[in-house]
Design an enzyme around this catalytic site. Structure first.
Site, PDB file in Angstrom:
ATOM      1  CG  ASP A 164     -26.999  62.534 126.198  1.00  0.00           C
ATOM      2  OD1 ASP A 164     -25.933  62.215 125.631  1.00  0.00           O
ATOM      3  OD2 ASP A 164     -28.061  62.704 125.591  1.00  0.00           O
ATOM      4  CG  ASP A 165     -19.622  63.213 127.877  1.00  0.00           C
ATOM      5  OD1 ASP A 165     -19.708  64.433 127.637  1.00  0.00           O
ATOM      6  OD2 ASP A 165     -18.533  62.618 128.037  1.00  0.00           O
ATOM      7  CD  GLU A 166     -25.365  62.262 122.404  1.00  0.00           C
ATOM      8  OE1 GLU A 166     -25.278  62.017 121.193  1.00  0.00           O
ATOM      9  OE2 GLU A 166     -26.436  62.239 123.040  1.00  0.00           O
ATOM     10  CE1 TYR A 167     -24.563  66.752 119.007  1.00  0.00           C
ATOM     11  CE2 TYR A 167     -26.028  66.077 120.773  1.00  0.00           C
ATOM     12  CZ  TYR A 167     -25.630  66.009 119.443  1.00  0.00           C
ATOM     13  OH  TYR A 167     -26.306  65.200 118.565  1.00  0.00           O
TER      14      TYR A 167
END
Length: 305
Positions: A164-167
């Site tokens: 999950d490539d967030e934040y």
């Protein structure tokens, strides 16, 4: 307008990373062998659980009224983090105290789901420190982090890793911006380390759009990819068969039952093989869950406390 991707509540960074302990060896996956789950025809259902607030065991409380099969096939522990060590200038895998508690208590928090035939996957998420899946500066750096991931899967008896490539906040702490090779190196190394485990893609962020480099396309190395926007329909832009994609995404209790039903109906009618749900909590959500199980499996969902 898409709904916000997630509402995330993190505890303070009090937990210690477990990575230094990985060399001590795997925790044995003891317990009874998994009983054969009743046959269920239809798409694979996925449930993300915010373990800062809720128990993984909630995933195993839902069965189909007709036939008794598990409603959910994959349970996702949300979430570990990819952190950045300013001392070593390298990415590290980090578990907050709630994720660590789930892993340390695998015998009571993970194994009961697996014994029902439910796969348990660990999601890994950015943590505002500049480290992400898309900015490893070298193949060696990507491979080193991939080993941290596969060692964790082996140590705790998990069934795979979710990206999950967030934040990530690329650039923080002097880190680089996303590059073309990073995620390809990472996924390639991880797949080589664990050829028979799940690798899934929450289809968002710079990594999700950087799946090909140097003649290598890692799309086929993923088992699943899903839409990250709850209450919407969006086919992930990755070259996987429909059986491995979830264009539908719902937040249980946050997406209306009518929308959840409509998305499930479209999943079946258009031949997709996965249905993504997020934020399963400890309440009796059988009405919300039945809204989509009726369309996916022709059955209401039964909740057992």
């Amino acid at each position: 307008m898409f709904t916000p991707v997630r509402s995330r509540i993190r505890t303070a960074a009090l937990a210690l990373s477990a990575i230094t302990a990985l060399a001590l060896g795997a925790i044995a996956t003891t317990g009874a062998a998994a009983a054969p789950a009743p046959v269920k025809q239809g798409p694979t259902s996925v449930a993300y659980v915010e373990v800062n607030n809720n128990s993984m065991l909630n995933v195993g409380k839902y069965t189909l009224a007709n036939g008794g099969g598990n409603v959910f096939d994959v349970a996702v522990i949300f979430a570990a983090n990819i952190n950045y060590s300013t001392g070593t200038k390298a990415a590290t895998l980090y578990f907050n105290e709630n994720v660590q508690r789930v892993l340390d208590n695998a015998a009571t928090q993970i194994r009961p789901l697996q014994q029902k035939g439910i796969k348990v996957v660990l999601s890994v998420l950015g943590n505002h420190q500049g480290a992400g899946f898309a900015n490893f500066p070298s193949q060696q750096a990507a491979s080193t982090f991939a080993k941290q991931l596969s060692d964790t899967v082996a140590k705790y008896g998990l069934d795979g890793i979710d990206f999950d490539d967030e934040y990530a906040d690329y650039g923080n702490n002097g880190t680089g911006q996303p590059n073309a090779s990073s995620f390809v190196y990472l996924v390639s190394a991880l797949r080589a380390n664990m050829p028979n485990k799940i690798i899934s893609l929450y289809n968002i962020g710079p990594a999700a759009s950087r799946l090909s480099y140097g003649g290598v396309d890692v799309s086929s190395k993923f088992d699943y990819a899903w839409n990250p926007y709850y209450g919407t329909w969006q086919v992930p832009g990755i070259a996987l068969p429909k059986s491995k994609l979830s264009p539908a995404a719902v937040e249980i209790g946050g997406t209306s039952q009518s929308t959840a039903a409509s998305l499930a109906r479209r999943t079946v009618s258009e031949g997709y093989g996965v249905y993504l749900t997020y934020n399963l909590d400890g309440a009796d959500r059988s009405a919300d869950v039945s809204a989509f199980t009726r369309e996916l499996y022709g059955s209401d969902a039964h909740y057992t406390q």
